[in-house]
Design an enzyme around this catalytic site. Structure first.
Site, PDB file in Angstrom:
ATOM      1  CG  HIS A  86     -56.259 -44.229  27.003  1.00  6.13           C
ATOM      2  ND1 HIS A  86     -57.506 -43.915  27.477  1.00  6.13           N
ATOM      3  CD2 HIS A  86     -55.452 -44.332  28.102  1.00  6.13           C
ATOM      4  CE1 HIS A  86     -57.475 -43.834  28.793  1.00  6.13           C
ATOM      5  NE2 HIS A  86     -56.239 -44.083  29.209  1.00  6.13           N
ATOM      6  CE1 TYR A 126     -55.195 -40.847  26.565  1.00  3.40           C
ATOM      7  CE2 TYR A 126     -54.543 -39.324  24.825  1.00  3.40           C
ATOM      8  CZ  TYR A 126     -55.495 -40.131  25.414  1.00  3.40           C
ATOM      9  OH  TYR A 126     -56.737 -40.232  24.851  1.00  3.40           O
ATOM     10  CG  HIS A 208     -60.458 -45.362  28.622  1.00  2.00           C
ATOM     11  ND1 HIS A 208     -60.611 -44.235  27.858  1.00  2.00           N
ATOM     12  CD2 HIS A 208     -61.084 -45.094  29.794  1.00  2.00           C
ATOM     13  CE1 HIS A 208     -61.303 -43.329  28.546  1.00  2.00           C
ATOM     14  NE2 HIS A 208     -61.595 -43.838  29.724  1.00  2.00           N
ATOM     15  CE  LYS A 214     -64.633 -42.734  27.797  1.00  2.00           C
ATOM     16  NZ  LYS A 214     -64.992 -41.679  26.878  1.00  2.00           N
ATOM     17  CB  CYS A 216     -60.973 -46.132  24.444  1.00  2.00           C
ATOM     18  SG  CYS A 216     -59.294 -45.588  24.788  1.00  2.00           S
TER      19      CYS A 216
HETATM   20 ZN   LIG Z   1     -59.275 -43.865  26.324  1.00  2.00          ZN
END
Ligand SMILES: [Zn+2]
Length: 229
Positions: A86, A126, A208, A214, A216
């Site tokens: 991420h 995380y 991600h 996304k 990310c």
């Molecule tokens: Zn992420």
């Protein structure tokens, strides 16, 4: 909050019964004894809230009832099939503190864990955060389920680097992704991925974005770590 089921007794059962009575007129007697009527009310509540209908009040049901719970630590460790990368989605060239991430994840009602060193409640979703200078910060213990990728938290480890968006001077910087990894961050990510792969039987590396619409982590982690040893 403890996991409660039929046969459970005590103050937390009373809390549960009182709460159930406020969300729906189940008319439960608040006696601290988890019997058939309480179980039926739990099942009805679970059904209405898209939870697994098992009559057992675990972390997810407590959470829907509005109580925060610690993610349970699995004593035997977790099976890790994925490493998911991420970014913090913060501007290039700027630091972003672990406390800021903790606050934002707390605000989003992420489950908490107890920091092994400070013994404080923390909410960082995380397991590791890589600062701009390459420092690898341990956050959520590896044996605690993360909170970073919907539907993929139970069998993964989440690693986040600080950055991932263009500099603040760029128009709509926060709507775009950019690979802002510093050389130090790249080196640290490689080191950490190598170590985790070694310890967990070579799990695949993903971004991600492989699991959600996304940007990310703003680079193609899957390709970058394909055939990585
Ligand atoms: Zn992420």
């Amino acid at each position: 909050m403890k996991t409660l089921r039929i046969g459970s007794r005590g103050a937390e059962v009373k809390t549960l019964q009182a709460k159930l009575n406020t969300v729906c007129p189940y008319g439960l007697v608040i006696d601290g004894v988890f019997g058939a009527a309480t179980e039926e009310a739990v099942r009805t509540f679970q059904q209405a809230h898209d939870l697994t209908v098992d009559g057992i009040v675990g972390a997810k049901t407590w959470s829907k009832l509005g109580f925060e719970t610690a993610e349970e630590v699995s004593p035997g460790g977790r099976t890790i099939n994925k490493l998911i990368l991420h970014c913090s989605a913060t501007p290039e060239g700027e630091d972003f503190s672990i406390d800021s991430i903790d606050n934002s994840h707390k605000a989003r009602n992420f489950s908490y864990y107890i920091d092994p060193v400070t013994k404080q409640k923390r909410y960082v979703g995380y397991h590791y955060i890589i600062l701009r200078d390459g420092t690898i910060v341990r956050c959520r213990p590896e044996n605690v389920r993360g909170c970073h990728t919907s539907n993929h938290n139970s069998d993964s480890i989440g690693v986040c680097y600080i950055g991932g968006c263009p500099a603040r001077t760029v128009k709509d910087w926060n709507k775009k992704g950019k690979d802002t990894r510093t050389e130090a961050q790249k080196t640290s990510i490689i080191k950490l991925v190598r170590e985790l792969k070694g310890r967990y039987g070579n799990p695949e590396v993903y971004g991600h974005c492989d699991f959600a619409a996304k940007a990310c982590p703003s680079f193609d982690a899957r390709t970058e770590f394909k055939n990585f040893k």
